[in-house]
Design an enzyme around this catalytic site. Sequence first.
Site, PDB file in Angstrom:
ATOM      1  N   ASP A 164       0.821  -1.214   0.000  1.00 13.57           N
ATOM      2  CA  ASP A 164       0.000   0.000   0.000  1.00 13.57           C
ATOM      3  C   ASP A 164       0.855   1.264   0.000  1.00 13.57           C
ATOM      4  O   ASP A 164       0.845   2.059   0.951  1.00 13.57           O
ATOM      5  CB  ASP A 164      -0.932  -0.018   1.209  1.00 13.57           C
ATOM      6  CG  ASP A 164      -2.033   1.034   1.103  1.00 13.57           C
ATOM      7  OD1 ASP A 164      -2.127   1.686   0.046  1.00 13.57           O
ATOM      8  OD2 ASP A 164      -2.799   1.180   2.066  1.00 13.57           O
ATOM      9  N   GLU A 165       1.591   1.464  -1.090  1.00 17.12           N
ATOM     10  CA  GLU A 165       2.334   2.706  -1.307  1.00 17.12           C
ATOM     11  C   GLU A 165       1.709   3.458  -2.479  1.00 17.12           C
ATOM     12  O   GLU A 165       1.095   2.871  -3.360  1.00 17.12           O
ATOM     13  CB  GLU A 165       3.798   2.402  -1.630  1.00 17.12           C
ATOM     14  CG  GLU A 165       4.551   1.693  -0.520  1.00 17.12           C
ATOM     15  CD  GLU A 165       5.987   1.393  -0.929  1.00 17.12           C
ATOM     16  OE1 GLU A 165       6.854   2.251  -0.702  1.00 17.12           O
ATOM     17  OE2 GLU A 165       6.228   0.305  -1.488  1.00 17.12           O
ATOM     18  N   TRP A 166       1.893   4.788  -2.496  1.00 20.30           N
ATOM     19  CA  TRP A 166       1.562   5.650  -3.626  1.00 20.30           C
ATOM     20  C   TRP A 166       0.078   5.647  -4.004  1.00 20.30           C
ATOM     21  O   TRP A 166      -0.287   5.954  -5.125  1.00 20.30           O
ATOM     22  CB  TRP A 166       2.406   5.265  -4.853  1.00 20.30           C
ATOM     23  CG  TRP A 166       3.846   5.099  -4.523  1.00 20.30           C
ATOM     24  CD1 TRP A 166       4.570   3.948  -4.598  1.00 20.30           C
ATOM     25  CD2 TRP A 166       4.737   6.095  -4.032  1.00 20.30           C
ATOM     26  NE1 TRP A 166       5.872   4.164  -4.203  1.00 20.30           N
ATOM     27  CE2 TRP A 166       5.999   5.488  -3.834  1.00 20.30           C
ATOM     28  CE3 TRP A 166       4.591   7.455  -3.724  1.00 20.30           C
ATOM     29  CZ2 TRP A 166       7.098   6.179  -3.352  1.00 20.30           C
ATOM     30  CZ3 TRP A 166       5.702   8.142  -3.246  1.00 20.30           C
ATOM     31  CH2 TRP A 166       6.930   7.502  -3.070  1.00 20.30           C
TER      32      TRP A 166
END
Length: 402
Positions: A164-166
């Site tokens: 769950d990045e960007w």
Amino acid sequence: MNQNVRNHRFRKGIAGLGVLATAAAGIFVGTAGATADATEPIDPQLAVYVEVNSNDLANVADYTLAESGDAAIDMAMIFAANINYDGEKAYLHFNERVTETLENAQTQIRPVQAKGTKVLLSVLGNHQGAGFANFSSFEEADAFAAQLEDAVDTYGLDGIDFDDEWTEYGANGTPQPNAQSFGWLATALRDRLGPDKIISLYAIGPTYTTTDFSLFDAAGVLDYAWNPYYPTYDAPTVPGLDDRGRLGAAAIDLSNTSAATAADFAERTVADGYGVYVAYNLTATDQSAYLSGITEALKGESTVYRAAPGDTTPPTVTIKSGAKYTKGDAEDGYKRISFALHDEGQIDRLYVNGVLKDLTDDRWSDLNFVKSGAFGAVKGENTLQVLDVAGNTTEVSFVLTK
């Protein structure tokens, strides 16, 4: 062109180079949520992320353990697909290089799996507001899980990794994260994939920090959760997933973490009983010396790299010592004789006096208990020829006395 640059504690990478948007609709296999028996010894898994925008996933198959010949890498992550937003709902997106990797599974994925490595698709946010932590209902989460299932089934993958990045929650009018969303998604995906596929959590972002893991069966749904920050040693805390054998504390960048730190983290992983060690950015260069510092601690063996194309080094043939294998000597002859065979380019086959014995292509092999009447051997003078995959040959003469 969207760019997602990983720079958490020296972690860098690019994903979401959006050329092809694919809303996949069905999937395949993984290793699901069975709680490890605390009495069983931990077998630490080496999980490696491969930036397929700049490197082939097939490079993973180049690394094996020196003695057993087993895969040095247990899990390989295709980094990365994206969770995108079409204005109404989340959909699974593959950029051009991810698409090439998946559609060329026979050359990119199958050789890796054939070595015993599990191949997972890592899924990453893409600045559009759609994420794992902001589904508003189980039905919405299940619709995305169906797309992940389709990708696993279609391309013969071994599971899904959530990163769950960007995401940029709130972009394009999307909802903010909530405590139930990821539980809905992970549960729906487990139900679809069954117990034999892997679901892993790269413990970062609201999916890790906002989720209430007590609202779903985390231990029954997730196989692993691991540290996302390079280079640090710090296991995530996931309520319900308390077995250290399913957690990873060590996280290193293969290009930016010192070999000494990487080896130290591996020793600590074993000492502390953690089940996963995470490495990022495997490239096409020979990184076997670096990886050896990790695998020697995790698995008790160094890592070797495939022979380069055009290899001209012949196999090494060694007479095994000890009466169990060999009786006699070169001067007086042998009652029986055994050989250890090794070649970085992989042993292919051998002949005893012209009689073929085909072998499984591997760096290490054996020819044991050669005596008159076995493998084409005769009393008196014998000739053993050992060939590697490239055709290089080593010839050894020996005399049998009976």
